[in-house]
Design a protein around this motif. Structure first.
Motif, PDB file in Angstrom:
ATOM      1  N   ILE A  23       0.863  -1.174   0.000  1.00 57.05           N
ATOM      2  CA  ILE A  23       0.000   0.000   0.000  1.00 57.05           C
ATOM      3  C   ILE A  23       0.900   1.225   0.000  1.00 57.05           C
ATOM      4  O   ILE A  23       1.775   1.351   0.859  1.00 57.05           O
ATOM      5  CB  ILE A  23      -0.894   0.022   1.252  1.00 57.05           C
ATOM      6  N   GLY A  24       0.713   2.079  -0.943  1.00 56.53           N
ATOM      7  CA  GLY A  24       1.507   3.312  -0.985  1.00 56.53           C
ATOM      8  C   GLY A  24       2.974   3.019  -1.167  1.00 56.53           C
ATOM      9  O   GLY A  24       3.411   2.594  -2.225  1.00 56.53           O
ATOM     10  N   VAL A  25       3.720   3.220  -0.088  1.00 50.82           N
ATOM     11  CA  VAL A  25       5.163   3.050  -0.158  1.00 50.82           C
ATOM     12  C   VAL A  25       5.634   2.331   1.092  1.00 50.82           C
ATOM     13  O   VAL A  25       5.102   2.550   2.177  1.00 50.82           O
ATOM     14  CB  VAL A  25       5.865   4.426  -0.224  1.00 50.82           C
ATOM     15  N   ASP A  26       6.600   1.472   0.906  1.00 50.66           N
ATOM     16  CA  ASP A  26       7.203   0.820   2.066  1.00 50.66           C
ATOM     17  C   ASP A  26       8.662   1.210   2.127  1.00 50.66           C
ATOM     18  O   ASP A  26       9.235   1.638   1.125  1.00 50.66           O
ATOM     19  CB  ASP A  26       7.051  -0.694   1.941  1.00 50.66           C
ATOM     20  N   TRP A  67      13.132   2.289  -0.968  1.00 48.29           N
ATOM     21  CA  TRP A  67      11.705   2.636  -0.995  1.00 48.29           C
ATOM     22  C   TRP A  67      11.014   1.695  -1.971  1.00 48.29           C
ATOM     23  O   TRP A  67      11.279   1.724  -3.162  1.00 48.29           O
ATOM     24  CB  TRP A  67      11.505   4.095  -1.406  1.00 48.29           C
TER      25      TRP A  67
END
Ligand SMILES: Nc1nc2c(ncn2[C@@H]2O[C@H](COP(=O)(O)OP(=O)(O)OP(=O)(O)O)[C@@H](O)[C@H]2O)c(=O)[nH]1
Ligand SMILES: [Mg+2]
Lengths: 220, 793
Positions: free
Chosen positions: A40-43, A61
């Motif tokens: 989800i989004g960025v890790d 990232w």
């Protein structure tokens, strides 16, 4: 510990499900996560490696491949030193999308960003894209090329180490996008190559302080 | 570098290191050794120059403990740093802060949720202290990136929420820390906004199912704002702090996020979000949001109508908030933009249901916007919309043009509905009234209906519209709200009455009229009557209804049903008028006719239908059921009014096409200029105009009646022919001429009948002021009513 000499930001992009997260976790944690859910989004992950006796810290990232997160993920390209563009060698559509990804990278990333093309999941029997096709594509677009398997840990270490070495080489020859700032340079032991690209319209700090913005030195 | 690996020789270690070491207990679960922490704090305060080394050392220790996964000690180190940060507020703090932030970053880099949350809490504390000398080289890029990533945490349920909450709080702290001083870090840069804004929105949008979930989980969290609420608060703060130059940096990612997450359909969340933005944005910039939304509609020109409808829906929900702040040119800009979106939509050949809904949404937005503008701007807007309606109004238009016209009229109606008329003359400046009346004669009956509806909403000031929407003869059931009309109103109707009545009369001649059209004209007339109740207007109205009656008797173009409709509205108006100005005898007369018609010819009474039984007798064969001009004169007189103008016959011709009458009065003016027809009389008119109040010469009245009789006794074929000819000319004129042209236009001279009528009316009109009673009430000279044009130019 924390006496790294270089800090690089690496961003992984590519279609959903090609195995970006698995690659990162294989590299940073040495495991192949079972039932890895979509990002989800960025890790964010971190790993410090050694290149020729120098400590190099990699900020990794891991972005979501899903279209709906594109707005947030794009904002991470900009400060990347290296971009890993991943596709799944057993899935033609993920390869077909590469040109779209390149367009995005062109638009949002630094012009000097190191770009690496990765064909993942080589452990799979049902390969759809032959090695030479990927290779040619990479060559045509001025990218490094590597085939990996996060599952069997093939080439994963090599991928990131190669990037670290390359970026270090670049940094040494001062060819890396960077500020002239000595940010976080507290004890003089680290030379972090800090954020942001030459294309994001940021200026050298000193210049900003005196209120006289000039054009980006890297792009002009 | 000392990595603190020489615990064996602690006696020789620097004092600050020993002090730091002493704050750590043997077992981490025992927590910070408080007394030693006090010593460390005291030492830091008395030797501030050591602060940066203390910070660095604490950091080194924590880094090592993280590596060894001794998180208990990490937490203690962080706590110590927090305390030192709060205790020491000296210029020396600056270097300590570097260590502090390194520490925070270190914790954020770990994969341990607990440490990440702890680090965030520390960062928030840090953000809340004011530094004497902000550090210009310090950058917050990592924090923005990491906090944004945390906002998207995909961990398991409770941890997920905790991390997300931490992420949002962290972002809020970064913003607070940096927003006041651009030199520190320009938080408004798109690198940052493109991370912050989507992260907040992502959390807000989850509220729906998030709330449902939290019902199952026991509500334990103490300082618990849930992520959606917190994100919302943070967004409000962010938007509220944005200055003009920054608004777009905030808005751009909002739009992108809504597009990518397909949040426009349905648009509940979008409305929610944009309301938040509108309510927190500095008021003077609110119109930028509207502008950007409209620009986004542009960007979505190729998207499905559903998406556009929903964006326009958002627009209509927030536009009112902007209206209060919009001044001057921006108002028209917004309107203009809305109108051009409408136009674009109309040009979209495929006008399916969705496209229609989109247009409705735009019109709603327009109405909402207008609703919140001051009244003078509403008039401006109405005139502006009017100016956008394509002319000429002809029937061989492209469907798109027709659609555009009717859509713009709908917009006009929408704005008109929001407008509250006080004085008719401010509501209807000539430049507005004229084109409106011109459109009331459009070939398309639906368009004509719209125009009447616009007139209704603008004329009605006492909420009588509903009651007068259908013709009726039971006036007393209506409970009309009446008010004595003001002088400006009377001046208005004296001045513009003729062109209004004329247009209404003419529109009743259209053979494409549906009962609805005819009802609408009734409503307009009834409203005028109610709003302008006065003895003067009564005579005009009576004259007009007599004209309408004779139209229905003499027209060769109207169907029987249309004629019955006309009789029905004539009798309804006749019943209405005397109750408004209370002329008892006239009211009785109306009652009597109504009763008779009920017995013998109910088809001459309301309601109006498009089909009547085939055995319905035409009114011409029922003269005793008709309204008699002489009788009316009598009753008017009995009611104490002067009927002389009524006696002089109506300007509405003997059933001739209405435009004859309209132009014939005008042609009179022109004929004067040409020196034809009746020279003496026209010159009199001219002189009368230049010196109002001067009475005109007596002319023989008999001549008038004789001429009249002659006209009426002429063979019907001649009349019919002339009428058809006139009709042809009329429609041609509509196709080509502008209204003012139409108004001024002279009818062709070859028309014998016309010339004759001119003659007659000339003499009639010049007689008007002859009566002494007339003189008394001639505050506004009658000729001014008849020649409004003379006063325009
Ligand atoms: N056979 C095989 N499967 C893999 C490999 N790498 C990843 N996978 C599988 O591919 C699926 C997706 O992996 P992820 O790492 O979640 O993919 P991702 O690119 O991070 O996807 P998003 O986060 O949605 O963008 C998972 O089911 C993994 O088990 C690999 O090297 N070989
Ligand atoms: Mg992933």
């Amino acid at each position: 510990m924390d006496d790294y000499k270089f800090l690089f930001k690496v961003v992984l992009v590519g279609n959903a499900g090609v195995g970006k997260t698995c690659l990162v976790r294989r590299f940073t944690q040495g495991l192949f996560p079972p039932g890895q859910g979509a990002t989800i989004g960025v890790d964010f992950m971190i790993k410090t490696v050694e290149v020729g006796n120098e400590k190099v810290k990699l900020q990794i990232w891991d972005t979501a491949g899903q279209e709906r997160f594109r707005s947030i993920t794009q904002s991470y390209y900009r400060s990347a030193h290296a971009l890993i563009l991943v596709y799944d060698i057993s899935c033609q559509p993920t390869f077909d999308c590469l040109t779209d990804w390149l367009r995005e990278i062109e638009e949002y990333a630094s012009c000097k960003v190191l770009r690496v093309l990765v064909g993942n999941k080589i452990d799979r029997e049902d390969r759809e894209i032959p090695t030479h096709v990927g290779e040619e594509f990479a060559e045509r677009h001025n990218m490094y090329y590597l085939e990996t398997s996060a599952k069997q840990s093939d080439n994963v270490e090599r991928l990131f180490m190669q990037i670290a070495e390359d970026l270090m080489k670049q940094a040494r020859s001062r060819d890396l996008p960077r500020y002239n700032s000595n940010h976080q340079n507290i004890n003089g032991t680290t030379t972090p190559i800090s954020d942001s690209s030459c294309c994001s319209g940021k200026f050298i700090n000193a210049i900003v302080i005196f209120g006289k913005p000039t054009a980006c030195i890297h792009c002009s | 570098m000392c990595n603190g690996c020489c615990g064996c020789c602690s006696a020789f270690r620097p004092r600050y290191k020993r002090l730091v070491d002493n704050i750590f207990p043997v077992y981490p679960q025992d927590g910070l050794v408080k007394s030693n922490m006090e010593k460390l704090t005291f030492y830091s305060l008395s030797s501030p120059e050591k602060l940066d080394r203390i910070g660095e050392y604490l950091y080194q220790r924590a880094a090592r403990d993280i590596y060894r996964k001794k998180y208990g000690f990490v937490i203690i180190a962080m706590e110590a740093m927090d305390q030192l940060l709060l205790a020491c507020h000296a210029p020396t703090l600056n270097l300590f802060v570097e260590s502090f932030l390194k520490m925070v970053q270190k914790l954020l880099e770990s994969t341990e949720p607990e440490l990440q949350i702890l680090a965030t809490t520390s960062f928030v504390k840090f953000a809340n202290i004011e530094e004497d000398t902000p550090s210009y080289h310090r950058r917050y890029d990592f924090f923005v990136s990491k906090f944004s990533a945390m906002c998207h945490s995909g961990e398991r349920d409770e941890i997920r929420d905790k991390i997300r909450t931490a992420g949002i709080k962290g972002l809020q702290a970064v913003v607070r820390k940096t927003v006041s001083d651009d030199l520190v870090e320009n938080i408004w840069e798109s690198v940052h906004m493109d991370k912050i804004v989507p992260s907040l929105l992502f959390n807000m949008q989850e509220s729906g199912f998030h709330k449902k979930e939290s019902n199952n989980i026991d509500v334990t969290s103490e300082d618990a704002l849930d992520p959606p609420m917190l994100a919302e608060t943070c967004l409000r703060e962010l938007v509220g702090r944005a200055s003009f130059g920054h608004i777009r940096a905030v808005l751009r990612p909002v739009f992108k996020h809504f597009d990518l997450h397909t949040l426009w359909v349905p648009n509940d969340f979008a409305i929610h979000t944009f309301r938040i933005i509108m309510f927190s944005i500095q008021a003077q910039y609110s119109y930028t949001v509207v502008e950007t939304l409209m620009a986004h509609l542009d960007d979505n020109a190729k998207s499905s109508a559903t998406i556009r409808t929903n964006i326009a829906g958002v627009l209509s929900k927030i536009i009112a908030i902007a209206a209060g702040e919009s001044v001057g040119p921006s108002v028209l800009e917004i309107i203009n933009s809305l109108l051009s979106h409408l136009r674009d939509s109309v040009r979209n050949e495929a006008s399916q249901l969705e496209e229609k809904q989109y247009q409705e949404a735009l019109i709603n937005a327009l109405g909402e916007f207008a609703n919140h503008l001051p009244d003078y701007q509403k008039i401006e807007i109405m005139m502006f919309i009017m100016s956008k309606i394509p002319f000429p109004l002809v029937d061989n238009h492209s469907p798109a043009d027709n659609l555009l016209q009717s859509i713009l009229l709908k917009s006009l109606l929408k704005v008109g509905t929001k407008y509250q008329t006080i004085h008719l003359n401010t509501t209807f400046p000539v430049s507005f009234l004229e084109p409106l009346l011109r459109m009331s004669l459009a070939p398309d009956p639906d368009m004509r209906l719209l125009v009447q509806k616009i007139l209704h909403t603008l004329i009605d000031r006492h909420n009588n519209l509903e009651k007068l929407s259908k013709p009726t003869v039971n006036i007393f059931d209506l409970e009309l709200v009446l008010e004595k009309s003001s002088r400006p109103d009377l001046i208005f109707i004296n001045k513009h009455g003729p062109i209004i009545y004329d247009a209404l009369y003419t529109s009743l001649q259209m053979d494409t009229n549906t009962p609805e059209n005819i009802e609408a004209v009734y409503t307009t007339l009834a409203l005028l009557c109610v709003e302008l109740a006065s003895v003067e207007t009564v005579i005009d109205l009576l004259q007009l209804i007599l004209g309408i009656q004779s139209l229905s008797l003499n027209s060769t173009l109207l169907s029987n049903a249309q004629k019955f409709n006309l009789h029905a509205i004539v009798i309804s108006l006749l019943a209405l008028i005397p109750t408004i100005v209370s002329i008892k005898p006239l009211a009785d007369y109306a009652c009597q006719i109504i009763e008779q018609r009920k017995q013998e010819a109910p088809h001459l009474l309301p309601d109006l239908f498009s089909h009547y039984p085939t055995n319905s007798e035409v009114a011409n064969k029922l003269p005793h059921l008709l309204i008699d001009q002489m009788a009316i004169c009598e009753y008017v007189k009995a009611g104490g009014l002067d009927p002389s103008r009524l006696q002089q016959t109506s300007p509405y011709g003997a059933g001739g096409p209405g435009f004859v009458t309209g132009t014939q009065r005008n042609s009179w003016i022109e004929s004067g200029a040409r020196g034809s027809i009746i020279d003496i009389q026209t010159s009199e008119v001219d002189s009368a105009c230049s010196s109002p109040g001067v009475q005109k010469k007596y002319t023989d009245e008999e001549l008038t009646f004789e001429s009249m009789k002659k006209v009426l006794t002429e063979p019907p074929e001649v009349r019919k022919e002339a009428e058809a000819e006139r009709r042809k000319v009329l429609s041609h004129t509509f196709r080509t001429a502008t209204f003012s042209e139409l108004v001024r236009r002279t009818q062709p001279k070859h028309d014998v009948l016309q010339t004759k009528l001119n003659e007659i009316f000339n003499s009639l009109n010049s007689n008007e002021n002859r009566s002494p009673i007339d003189e008394k009430k001639a505050a506004v000279p009658a000729y001014e009513q008849n020649f409004p044009e003379l006063f325009y130019y």
